[in-house]
Design a protein around this motif. Sequence first.
Motif, PDB file in Angstrom:
ATOM      1  N   ALA A 176       0.836  -1.206   0.000  1.00 24.70           N
ATOM      2  CA  ALA A 176       0.000   0.000   0.000  1.00 24.70           C
ATOM      3  C   ALA A 176       0.873   1.260   0.000  1.00 24.70           C
ATOM      4  O   ALA A 176       0.574   2.229  -0.705  1.00 24.70           O
ATOM      5  CB  ALA A 176      -0.938  -0.002   1.204  1.00 24.70           C
ATOM      6  N   GLN A 177       1.954   1.248   0.778  1.00 29.74           N
ATOM      7  CA  GLN A 177       2.851   2.402   0.810  1.00 29.74           C
ATOM      8  C   GLN A 177       3.453   2.669  -0.563  1.00 29.74           C
ATOM      9  O   GLN A 177       3.568   3.826  -0.977  1.00 29.74           O
ATOM     10  CB  GLN A 177       3.970   2.173   1.826  1.00 29.74           C
ATOM     11  CG  GLN A 177       3.510   2.241   3.260  1.00 29.74           C
ATOM     12  CD  GLN A 177       4.648   2.011   4.226  1.00 29.74           C
ATOM     13  OE1 GLN A 177       5.727   2.559   4.043  1.00 29.74           O
ATOM     14  NE2 GLN A 177       4.401   1.204   5.249  1.00 29.74           N
ATOM     15  N   ALA A 178       3.798   1.606  -1.273  1.00 30.01           N
ATOM     16  CA  ALA A 178       4.392   1.770  -2.598  1.00 30.01           C
ATOM     17  C   ALA A 178       3.417   2.442  -3.571  1.00 30.01           C
ATOM     18  O   ALA A 178       3.841   3.151  -4.480  1.00 30.01           O
ATOM     19  CB  ALA A 178       4.817   0.405  -3.147  1.00 30.01           C
ATOM     20  N   PHE A 179       2.132   2.256  -3.353  1.00 26.72           N
ATOM     21  CA  PHE A 179       1.120   2.848  -4.226  1.00 26.72           C
ATOM     22  C   PHE A 179       0.498   4.126  -3.642  1.00 26.72           C
ATOM     23  O   PHE A 179      -0.427   4.677  -4.224  1.00 26.72           O
ATOM     24  CB  PHE A 179       0.017   1.823  -4.528  1.00 26.72           C
ATOM     25  CG  PHE A 179       0.463   0.763  -5.488  1.00 26.72           C
ATOM     26  CD1 PHE A 179       0.493   1.004  -6.851  1.00 26.72           C
ATOM     27  CD2 PHE A 179       0.876  -0.468  -5.019  1.00 26.72           C
ATOM     28  CE1 PHE A 179       0.920   0.028  -7.737  1.00 26.72           C
ATOM     29  CE2 PHE A 179       1.306  -1.455  -5.898  1.00 26.72           C
ATOM     30  CZ  PHE A 179       1.338  -1.205  -7.259  1.00 26.72           C
ATOM     31  N   GLY A 180       0.987   4.590  -2.489  1.00 23.99           N
ATOM     32  CA  GLY A 180       0.451   5.794  -1.868  1.00 23.99           C
ATOM     33  C   GLY A 180      -0.962   5.599  -1.348  1.00 23.99           C
ATOM     34  O   GLY A 180      -1.773   6.524  -1.373  1.00 23.99           O
ATOM     35  N   LEU A 181      -1.247   4.385  -0.840  1.00 27.35           N
ATOM     36  CA  LEU A 181      -2.593   4.050  -0.370  1.00 27.35           C
ATOM     37  C   LEU A 181      -2.572   3.681   1.109  1.00 27.35           C
ATOM     38  O   LEU A 181      -1.518   3.434   1.684  1.00 27.35           O
ATOM     39  CB  LEU A 181      -3.162   2.885  -1.189  1.00 27.35           C
ATOM     40  CG  LEU A 181      -3.311   3.134  -2.682  1.00 27.35           C
ATOM     41  CD1 LEU A 181      -3.715   1.861  -3.408  1.00 27.35           C
ATOM     42  CD2 LEU A 181      -4.302   4.247  -2.946  1.00 27.35           C
ATOM     43  N   ALA A 182      -3.754   3.637   1.696  1.00 30.70           N
ATOM     44  CA  ALA A 182      -3.904   3.269   3.099  1.00 30.70           C
ATOM     45  C   ALA A 182      -5.263   2.624   3.309  1.00 30.70           C
ATOM     46  O   ALA A 182      -6.157   2.737   2.471  1.00 30.70           O
ATOM     47  CB  ALA A 182      -3.767   4.507   3.989  1.00 30.70           C
ATOM     48  N   SER A 183      -5.404   1.981   4.464  1.00 27.36           N
ATOM     49  CA  SER A 183      -6.677   1.405   4.885  1.00 27.36           C
ATOM     50  C   SER A 183      -7.100   2.086   6.176  1.00 27.36           C
ATOM     51  O   SER A 183      -6.259   2.438   7.005  1.00 27.36           O
ATOM     52  CB  SER A 183      -6.547  -0.099   5.142  1.00 27.36           C
ATOM     53  OG  SER A 183      -6.212  -0.772   3.964  1.00 27.36           O
ATOM     54  N   VAL A 184      -8.400   2.256   6.335  1.00 25.03           N
ATOM     55  CA  VAL A 184      -8.959   2.805   7.566  1.00 25.03           C
ATOM     56  C   VAL A 184      -9.826   1.732   8.199  1.00 25.03           C
ATOM     57  O   VAL A 184     -10.677   1.144   7.527  1.00 25.03           O
ATOM     58  CB  VAL A 184      -9.785   4.077   7.291  1.00 25.03           C
ATOM     59  CG1 VAL A 184     -10.502   4.548   8.556  1.00 25.03           C
ATOM     60  CG2 VAL A 184      -8.892   5.180   6.732  1.00 25.03           C
ATOM     61  N   THR A 185      -9.584   1.466   9.482  1.00 23.95           N
ATOM     62  CA  THR A 185     -10.384   0.500  10.233  1.00 23.95           C
ATOM     63  C   THR A 185     -11.141   1.249  11.312  1.00 23.95           C
ATOM     64  O   THR A 185     -10.544   1.990  12.095  1.00 23.95           O
ATOM     65  CB  THR A 185      -9.485  -0.584  10.867  1.00 23.95           C
ATOM     66  OG1 THR A 185      -8.745  -1.218   9.822  1.00 23.95           O
ATOM     67  CG2 THR A 185     -10.315  -1.610  11.609  1.00 23.95           C
ATOM     68  N   VAL A 186     -12.454   1.060  11.322  1.00 24.36           N
ATOM     69  CA  VAL A 186     -13.319   1.700  12.307  1.00 24.36           C
ATOM     70  C   VAL A 186     -13.845   0.605  13.223  1.00 24.36           C
ATOM     71  O   VAL A 186     -14.633  -0.252  12.803  1.00 24.36           O
ATOM     72  CB  VAL A 186     -14.495   2.444  11.629  1.00 24.36           C
ATOM     73  CG1 VAL A 186     -15.380   3.111  12.670  1.00 24.36           C
ATOM     74  CG2 VAL A 186     -13.976   3.449  10.614  1.00 24.36           C
ATOM     75  N   THR A 187     -13.387   0.629  14.475  1.00 27.31           N
ATOM     76  CA  THR A 187     -13.845  -0.340  15.463  1.00 27.31           C
ATOM     77  C   THR A 187     -15.070   0.235  16.154  1.00 27.31           C
ATOM     78  O   THR A 187     -15.060   1.394  16.585  1.00 27.31           O
ATOM     79  CB  THR A 187     -12.744  -0.648  16.489  1.00 27.31           C
ATOM     80  OG1 THR A 187     -11.575  -1.052  15.785  1.00 27.31           O
ATOM     81  CG2 THR A 187     -13.172  -1.744  17.441  1.00 27.31           C
ATOM     82  N   THR A 188     -16.107  -0.592  16.217  1.00 27.90           N
ATOM     83  CA  THR A 188     -17.360  -0.139  16.810  1.00 27.90           C
ATOM     84  C   THR A 188     -17.759  -1.068  17.949  1.00 27.90           C
ATOM     85  O   THR A 188     -17.179  -2.136  18.126  1.00 27.90           O
ATOM     86  CB  THR A 188     -18.493  -0.149  15.765  1.00 27.90           C
ATOM     87  OG1 THR A 188     -18.738  -1.494  15.360  1.00 27.90           O
ATOM     88  CG2 THR A 188     -18.159   0.716  14.568  1.00 27.90           C
ATOM     89  N   ALA A 189     -18.770  -0.654  18.667  1.00 30.85           N
ATOM     90  CA  ALA A 189     -19.342  -1.487  19.714  1.00 30.85           C
ATOM     91  C   ALA A 189     -20.339  -2.441  19.057  1.00 30.85           C
ATOM     92  O   ALA A 189     -21.539  -2.349  19.251  1.00 30.85           O
ATOM     93  CB  ALA A 189     -20.014  -0.619  20.764  1.00 30.85           C
TER      94      ALA A 189
END
Length: 168
Positions: free
Chosen positions: A120-133
């Motif tokens: 992901a870093q090589a492509f300038g990307l990221a993931s977002v994880t949203v932890t919920t109840a």
Amino acid sequence: MQPQDDTHEPLREPANLVSRRAVSMWTVEALVVLAVLLAGQVVWWWFDRDDPVWHWVVAALWLVLGGGYALVMPRWRYRVHRWEATPEAIYTQRGWLNQERRIAPVSRVQTVDLHRGPIAQAFGLASVTVTTASAAGPLRIEGLDVQEARWLVEVLTAAAVAETGDAT
């Protein structure tokens, strides 16, 4: 079962696509998996030289199925993966064979994390994880442009902090 109240908006896809570069990232990730499988086949071929016909059959199947996977899966995922954040909720849609659409109220958000693996870093990307109840587990948005991911983390974190509910 028909809804009692017709004032609700119908369920729709989240509005935002992930970055187009996610297709390249998912293709490289698929190729890495296929390379590991190929290495296993080479080891098998090296130690089992008695009946080369099976090796050629497996190699042909591996080439067709693996090549199809690396070509089709990333493009299919891109068409499915979507996300949207509103002041009230976070909406996600992901998958390719098994598809999942999730909606989580901001009042249920507990943590918001940004993750960037080496590909992901090589492509300038990221993931977002949203932890919920929620017993269903976290919501995950993969393949976001890194700047967009940072913005989303800030927005969701601010919304969760401002929310007066207890996220349970």
